[in-house]
Structure formats: structure tokens, C-alpha cells
Design an enzyme around this catalytic site. Structure first.
Site, PDB file in Angstrom:
ATOM      1  N   SER A 141       0.848  -1.188   0.000  1.00 24.05           N
ATOM      2  CA  SER A 141       0.000   0.000   0.000  1.00 24.05           C
ATOM      3  C   SER A 141       0.883   1.236   0.000  1.00 24.05           C
ATOM      4  O   SER A 141       2.019   1.198   0.494  1.00 24.05           O
ATOM      5  CB  SER A 141      -0.893   0.015   1.253  1.00 24.05           C
ATOM      6  OG  SER A 141      -1.484   1.283   1.443  1.00 24.05           O
ATOM      7  N   TYR A 153      -1.838   0.041  10.153  1.00 25.24           N
ATOM      8  CA  TYR A 153      -1.886  -0.517   8.802  1.00 25.24           C
ATOM      9  C   TYR A 153      -0.647  -0.110   8.007  1.00 25.24           C
ATOM     10  O   TYR A 153      -0.004  -0.943   7.364  1.00 25.24           O
ATOM     11  CB  TYR A 153      -3.153  -0.027   8.097  1.00 25.24           C
ATOM     12  CG  TYR A 153      -3.290  -0.471   6.660  1.00 25.24           C
ATOM     13  CD1 TYR A 153      -3.626  -1.785   6.344  1.00 25.24           C
ATOM     14  CD2 TYR A 153      -3.098   0.435   5.616  1.00 25.24           C
ATOM     15  CE1 TYR A 153      -3.763  -2.193   5.018  1.00 25.24           C
ATOM     16  CE2 TYR A 153      -3.232   0.040   4.293  1.00 25.24           C
ATOM     17  CZ  TYR A 153      -3.561  -1.271   3.992  1.00 25.24           C
ATOM     18  OH  TYR A 153      -3.686  -1.663   2.695  1.00 25.24           O
TER      19      TYR A 153
END
Length: 263
Positions: A141, A153
Site C-alpha cells: 500500500s 496498517y
């Protein structure tokens, strides 16, 4: 261009929807035989029966990787390609106001989903990949490169990028290629559904989901002015998995519409 993927084999995790489902579709369109792993087998994944075999498995559980590896070997024999797509923002993280609001259990679940599941699956599949001089592609990501919310995250994805580079270095001499693909905002369920991650962020900012999505490209500095479509990222992954990219390894490829501005 002939990607020279016909008759290759692949394991794809997180394959039931979004980017993972599109990767399965793209690979099977090139003649790849796919073991498609997902906790829940969706109707969309079932529609690919005959081209891909769905493997129901919870990879966040300690024994999930062993179950997948055994089943994938039964289906495919040797494995040429591993796509670790499983990941996402967990409850208790997406709706947190910031770092101080993310509890220990949310951190643990985030790392289980976004890092440890990939570690376990790769460990189980690696011997076959080495015999085949194969490739592992981990879906990361842009949160690995920039301090977006939520922090748990992003840090898990940063660790994933480091893991991938380490795999490329340690096993490159044995023929393994290891790469990451880092999507930016992508038009998956997390961004389009009324109960998805984007809807949570919209609510926190006092916006409707439609208002948030209309403003998101400009707010995030997306050069193209739009979200990435899942099939676009899947096309990149498919090329990187092919022999046509046979000398590419240890690199991270952005699929973010220009959101990351650093060189």
C-alpha cells in the site's frame, strides 16, 4: 504481447473480491491455473470455476497457511507464482481517531492480517517457488511510504515491503523474484460500500460517502484525478508475474495515480 504465462500455476490470497479477484481473472485469462484462497467464497469467485479453484481458508489463523499449501499442491502440483494479496484495515483501527485510540488487540489483528499471514504462506510455498525459479508478489500500500491514517496498517505494510526486499536478496541467487505492488485509493468495496473504510472516514469528517469520494482525489493529491480501478492493478501484477519481467526483483511498484510525490 505474449506474457508467456500459459500453463503456469499460481496461488492468490484474498481472492474473493476487489484487487484479489481481478488478479485471479487476469491470470486465468492468460492461461494460468490458479488456487484462489479466501475466507469466504463469493459468487464472483465461484463463477471462475474451471479456470480457478477456490480454496476456503482463514489465513489469519496459525494453521491456515499449512492448509492452503497442502490444498494448492493437490490442485496445482508445483507452484510458479505466489500473490499475497490478503490484507486490509481491521475494525478498531479504521474508526480510531488516531494513534492513541488504536488498542493492542487492533495492532495484533492488523499485523496478523497484513504481515504474519504473508510470512506463513510464503514460508510454506517457498520450496516449490524455488524449485520452479518462481516469483512472489506481495500487495502492499502507499501507506507503507506515507503516514496515512491508520498508523498500524501503514507500519504493517512498511514491514511487508522490507520482508519482500529481504526475500529478493536472500533467494535471488536461487532464481526467486520478489516484488511489491503498492496500490493507492482503489475503487474496491472498501471505498465504494456504505459500510466500508471510506464511509467510516467520510462520517468522521461530516461528509456523505459520495461527497467524500468526489473530494478524495484532490485531497490525496492524486495526479490523475481519479481512483485506480482494480483491474488496472491486476494488469500490473500479471505483467510482473510473467517471464517478460524476468529481471525485475526487489522493487516496489506504485499503482496510485501519482499520489506519492517523492522520487
Amino acid at each position: 504481447m505474449d506474457l508467456q504465462l500459459s500453463a503456469k500455476t499460481a496461488v492468490v490470497t484474498g481472492a474473493s473480491k476487489g484487487i484479489g479477484l481481478e488478479i485471479v481473472r487476469a491470470l486465468t485469462a492468460e492461461g494460468v491455473r490458479v488456487a484462489a484462497a479466501a475466507r469466504t467464497i463469493t459468487p464472483e469467485l465461484r463463477e471462475l470455476a474451471g479456470r480457478a479453484t477456490a480454496v476456503p481458508v482463514d489465513l489469519a489463523s496459525p494453521d491456515g497457511a499449512a492448509v492452503l499449501a497442502e490444498r494448492a499442491t493437490e490442485i496445482l502440483g508445483e507452484i510458479d507464482i505466489l500473490i499475497n494479496n490478503l490484507g486490509g484495515v481491521v475494525p478498531g483501527s479504521a474508526d480510531a481517531a488516531g494513534f492513541l485510540d488504536i488498542a493492542d488487540d487492533a495492532w495484533q489483528r492488523t499485523y496478523e492480517l497484513n504481515l504474519f499471514a504473508t510470512v506463513r504462506v510464503t514460508r510454506r510455498v517457498l520450496p516449490s517457488l524455488l524449485r520452479q525459479r518462481g516469483v512472489v508478489i506481495n500487495i502492499s500500500s502507499i501507506g507503507a511510504r506515507a503516514a496515512y491514517h491508520p498508523v498500524d496498517y501503514g507500519t504493517a505494510k512498511a514491514a511487508l515491503n522490507n520482508l519482500t526486499k529481504a526475500l529478493a536478496e536472500e533467494f535471488g541467487g536461487q532464481g526467486l523474484r520478489a516484488l511489491t505492488v503498492s496500490p493507492g485509493p482503489t475503487r474496491t468495496r472498501n471505498w465504494s460500500a456504505t459500510d466500508g473504510y471510506a464511509a467510516e472516514v467520510a462520517t468522521q469528517n461530516g461528509l456523505t460517502l459520495d461527497e467524500f469520494l468526489a473530494q478524495a482525489p484532490a485531497r490525496m493529491g492524486i495526479t490523475t484525478g481519479r481512483l485506480t480501478e482494480p483491474h488496472e492493478t491486476a494488469a500490473l501484477v500479471t505483467f510482473l508475474a510473467s517471464p517478460q519481467s524476468g529481471n525485475l526483483t526487489g522493487a516496489d511498484y506504485l499503482a496510485d495515480g501519482g499520489a506519492i510525490k517523492t522520487v
